[in-house]
Design a protein around this motif. Structure first.
Motif, PDB file in Angstrom:
ATOM      1  N   ASP A 134      53.060  25.907  54.656  1.00  0.00           N
ATOM      2  CA  ASP A 134      53.899  26.199  53.494  1.00  0.00           C
ATOM      3  C   ASP A 134      55.377  26.176  53.881  1.00  0.00           C
ATOM      4  O   ASP A 134      55.863  27.105  54.526  1.00  0.00           O
ATOM      5  CB  ASP A 134      53.481  27.597  52.980  1.00  0.00           C
ATOM      6  CG  ASP A 134      54.194  27.976  51.698  1.00  0.00           C
ATOM      7  OD1 ASP A 134      55.207  27.338  51.361  1.00  0.00           O
ATOM      8  OD2 ASP A 134      53.726  28.924  51.034  1.00  0.00           O
ATOM      9  N   LEU A 167      50.260  23.603  45.668  1.00  0.00           N
ATOM     10  CA  LEU A 167      49.835  24.974  45.343  1.00  0.00           C
ATOM     11  C   LEU A 167      48.777  24.961  44.246  1.00  0.00           C
ATOM     12  O   LEU A 167      47.765  25.666  44.315  1.00  0.00           O
ATOM     13  CB  LEU A 167      51.039  25.829  44.950  1.00  0.00           C
ATOM     14  CG  LEU A 167      52.111  25.999  46.042  1.00  0.00           C
ATOM     15  CD1 LEU A 167      53.269  26.844  45.546  1.00  0.00           C
ATOM     16  CD2 LEU A 167      51.528  26.609  47.326  1.00  0.00           C
ATOM     17  N   ALA A 168      48.984  24.108  43.238  1.00  0.00           N
ATOM     18  CA  ALA A 168      48.028  24.036  42.122  1.00  0.00           C
ATOM     19  C   ALA A 168      46.694  23.437  42.582  1.00  0.00           C
ATOM     20  O   ALA A 168      45.616  23.964  42.266  1.00  0.00           O
ATOM     21  CB  ALA A 168      48.632  23.201  40.997  1.00  0.00           C
ATOM     22  N   GLU A 171      44.661  25.774  44.868  1.00  0.00           N
ATOM     23  CA  GLU A 171      44.050  26.894  44.136  1.00  0.00           C
ATOM     24  C   GLU A 171      42.716  26.454  43.521  1.00  0.00           C
ATOM     25  O   GLU A 171      41.708  27.146  43.620  1.00  0.00           O
ATOM     26  CB  GLU A 171      45.022  27.370  43.053  1.00  0.00           C
ATOM     27  CG  GLU A 171      44.706  28.772  42.569  1.00  0.00           C
ATOM     28  CD  GLU A 171      45.695  29.239  41.512  1.00  0.00           C
ATOM     29  OE1 GLU A 171      46.908  29.037  41.695  1.00  0.00           O
ATOM     30  OE2 GLU A 171      45.223  29.777  40.490  1.00  0.00           O
ATOM     31  N   LYS A 172      42.722  25.252  42.948  1.00  0.00           N
ATOM     32  CA  LYS A 172      41.482  24.720  42.352  1.00  0.00           C
ATOM     33  C   LYS A 172      40.427  24.454  43.424  1.00  0.00           C
ATOM     34  O   LYS A 172      39.242  24.713  43.230  1.00  0.00           O
ATOM     35  CB  LYS A 172      41.771  23.401  41.622  1.00  0.00           C
ATOM     36  CG  LYS A 172      42.372  23.595  40.261  1.00  0.00           C
ATOM     37  CD  LYS A 172      42.359  22.267  39.499  1.00  0.00           C
ATOM     38  CE  LYS A 172      43.359  22.315  38.358  1.00  0.00           C
ATOM     39  NZ  LYS A 172      43.903  21.007  38.026  1.00  0.00           N
ATOM     40  N   ALA A 174      40.062  25.915  46.324  1.00  0.00           N
ATOM     41  CA  ALA A 174      39.508  27.195  46.795  1.00  0.00           C
ATOM     42  C   ALA A 174      38.524  27.751  45.765  1.00  0.00           C
ATOM     43  O   ALA A 174      37.467  28.284  46.124  1.00  0.00           O
ATOM     44  CB  ALA A 174      40.631  28.182  47.067  1.00  0.00           C
ATOM     45  N   ALA A 175      38.848  27.573  44.476  1.00  0.00           N
ATOM     46  CA  ALA A 175      37.957  28.079  43.423  1.00  0.00           C
ATOM     47  C   ALA A 175      36.614  27.350  43.444  1.00  0.00           C
ATOM     48  O   ALA A 175      35.585  27.893  43.038  1.00  0.00           O
ATOM     49  CB  ALA A 175      38.626  27.937  42.058  1.00  0.00           C
TER      50      ALA A 175
END
Ligand code: TMP
Length: 208
Positions: A134, A167-168, A171-172, A174-175
């Motif tokens: 990051d 980042l977006a 997140e998906k 990981a979900a």
């Protein structure tokens, strides 16, 4: 979601230090473990990867959709060829790749919309761990100042989009069940490396 054990991926916007970190990890791992370590990268050094590199240097020009297919084709070779990722992890090697399918969902997602990269990359198995380095694009830009030539994606306006999209997308990812770790890459390389090591050294392959 299919997961390849013993396979780790480093992801990040340009200049976030993935290559430096891969070299540092390779150095330490090979000094401390008897397990074979295979550092690798995408675009690969194979024929398709070389074609992509020439596009990144603007020596060859492709439609962004064609480039999206090329990245996916290069990934098929990377995974399934002789001595590829699957063969190596299956025989107990530890494989770490500088970039993988998330790079396509991010960069080609920006270039040609989400649908095509999602379709072309949906069947690739996930690594055991993805580490995202990051680093805000303005700091990365400072770090890249010393580079003599820049590639087609290496300008600040695009990198700001890349950073936000990472980042977006992560997140998906990981979900869906992928393991994603985010590391602050603004710290000195040694400190970043220690964080990488403390995450990865929990993997069963480190205990062999
Ligand atoms: P590198 O700078 O890490 O060698 O990566 C080369 C460039 O290729 C970098 O700007 C990211 C980009 N790239 C994509 O656009 N899609 C992909 O699928 C991959 C693997 C890399």
């Amino acid at each position: 979601m299919d997961i390849i054990q013993n396979f780790v991926v480093f992801e990040g916007a340009d200049g976030s230090g993935t290559t430096t970190q891969l070299n540092m990890l390779a150095d330490r791992f090979t000094k401390t473990s008897k397990t074979a370590f295979f550092p690798t990268f995408e675009p690969t050094g194979g024929a398709i990867g070389k074609l992509i590199r020439s596009a990144l240097k603007n020596e060859a020009v492709f439609d962004p959709k064609a480039l999206c297919y090329l990245f996916a084709a290069d990934r098929v070779e990377h995974l399934f060829s002789n001595n590829g990722i699957l063969e190596r992890t299956n025989r107990g090697e530890f494989v770490v790749s500088d970039r993988y399918s998330i790079s396509s969902l991010v960069y080609q997602g920006i270039e040609c919309g989400d649908e095509l990269p999602a379709e072309l990359n949906k069947d690739f198995p996930a690594p055991e761990i993805t580490i995202f380095f990051d680093l805000k694009p303005d700091i990365a830009k400072e770090r890249m100042k010393a580079r003599t030539s820049l590639e087609i994606y290496e300008y600040l306006e695009f990198q700001n989009k890349v950073y936000a999209k990472y980042l977006a997308v992560l997140e998906k990812y990981a979900a869906l069940g992928a393991r994603v770790e985010i590391i602050d890459a603004s710290e000195p390389a040694e400190i970043v490396h220690d964080k990488v090591w403390s995450i990865l050294s929990q993997m069963p392959i480190f205990k062999i």
